[in-house]
Write an enzyme that holds these catalytic residues in place. Sequence first.
Site, PDB file in Angstrom:
ATOM      1  N   SER A 122      -8.197  14.036 131.039  1.00  0.00           N
ATOM      2  CA  SER A 122      -8.006  14.032 132.488  1.00  0.00           C
ATOM      3  C   SER A 122      -7.925  15.470 133.010  1.00  0.00           C
ATOM      4  O   SER A 122      -8.839  16.255 132.774  1.00  0.00           O
ATOM      5  CB  SER A 122      -6.743  13.212 132.801  1.00  0.00           C
ATOM      6  OG  SER A 122      -6.724  12.787 134.135  1.00  0.00           O
ATOM      7  N   ASP A 227     -12.564   2.790 133.489  1.00  0.00           N
ATOM      8  CA  ASP A 227     -11.632   3.787 134.024  1.00  0.00           C
ATOM      9  C   ASP A 227     -11.525   3.623 135.540  1.00  0.00           C
ATOM     10  O   ASP A 227     -12.515   3.830 136.253  1.00  0.00           O
ATOM     11  CB  ASP A 227     -12.124   5.201 133.676  1.00  0.00           C
ATOM     12  CG  ASP A 227     -11.089   6.279 133.987  1.00  0.00           C
ATOM     13  OD1 ASP A 227     -10.246   6.060 134.878  1.00  0.00           O
ATOM     14  OD2 ASP A 227     -11.140   7.341 133.340  1.00  0.00           O
ATOM     15  N   HIS A 255      -8.552   4.619 131.663  1.00  0.00           N
ATOM     16  CA  HIS A 255      -8.267   6.049 131.710  1.00  0.00           C
ATOM     17  C   HIS A 255      -7.514   6.508 130.451  1.00  0.00           C
ATOM     18  O   HIS A 255      -7.719   7.611 129.966  1.00  0.00           O
ATOM     19  CB  HIS A 255      -7.468   6.380 132.971  1.00  0.00           C
ATOM     20  CG  HIS A 255      -7.469   7.837 133.329  1.00  0.00           C
ATOM     21  ND1 HIS A 255      -8.629   8.539 133.576  1.00  0.00           N
ATOM     22  CD2 HIS A 255      -6.449   8.729 133.459  1.00  0.00           C
ATOM     23  CE1 HIS A 255      -8.330   9.797 133.853  1.00  0.00           C
ATOM     24  NE2 HIS A 255      -7.011   9.942 133.790  1.00  0.00           N
TER      25      HIS A 255
END
Length: 274
Positions: A122, A227, A255
Amino acid sequence: VLGKLLFTLLSSLRSLHFSTSVTSAKVAVNGVHLHYQQTGEGEHAVLLLPGMLGSGETDFGPQLQSLSKKLFTVVAWDPRGYGRSRPPDRDFPVDFFERDAKDAVDLMKTLKFKKVSLLGWSDGGITALIAAAKYPAYIHKMVIWGANAYVTAEDSVIYEGIRDVSKWSERTRKPLEALYGCDYFARTCEKWVDGIGQFKQQPEGNICRHLLPLVQCPTLIVHGEKDPLVPRFHADFIHEHVKGSRLHLMPEGKHNLHLRFANEFNKLAEDFLQ
């Protein structure tokens, strides 16, 4: 002979115990005290870079536990203002990703690693991309997932959707509230949404798209096809602009694919890093 055997057995047990333990420490880097966890005794140094509000312990449990201790020395860091790298409180100047990239590289140099590979999730994936572009001689290989090189109107809507932490699922919220306290957690999440929103004002929503062609290390991009936070086009864009990169899709991945499908992810990362 028996004594010698016993000594050898005890020594090997001790080294086995040492190699599976996770140590935790703080070190001064660029004017702040950065907290990190370390495990394994392999020659190949690997830095785990957490996501927004993340830390080694909240973001990388299965990696610290299960990535090969023989092949790798694994370090998970808490970026400044996150996890146990406080004080200072986290802030988001427009160059906060560049600052994190410099801190991360300088941390590993302070710990005397000659060269490192990066596993970035991320925001940590964005930080990894910038580090690989800006310090190419220092980065060996890189695995990133859930990252984006720019911000679109669609992304902004997604970010606004996570601004209010009281709307988060309890499972996601609780460990972060335990780590930060409810107030700091809520306040920092709001600051993050404003911080990432700054890039919307840049030409083409740019975070680090201009740096992608400078990445020289072998790069694996993993994308979870379910995601909800990072649309597929971001993974495709990075894949297209980081030369020689590989894209691996996980059809059921969301995610947090490295936590939800930890065994599959760890094997993928180990195979790529070797």
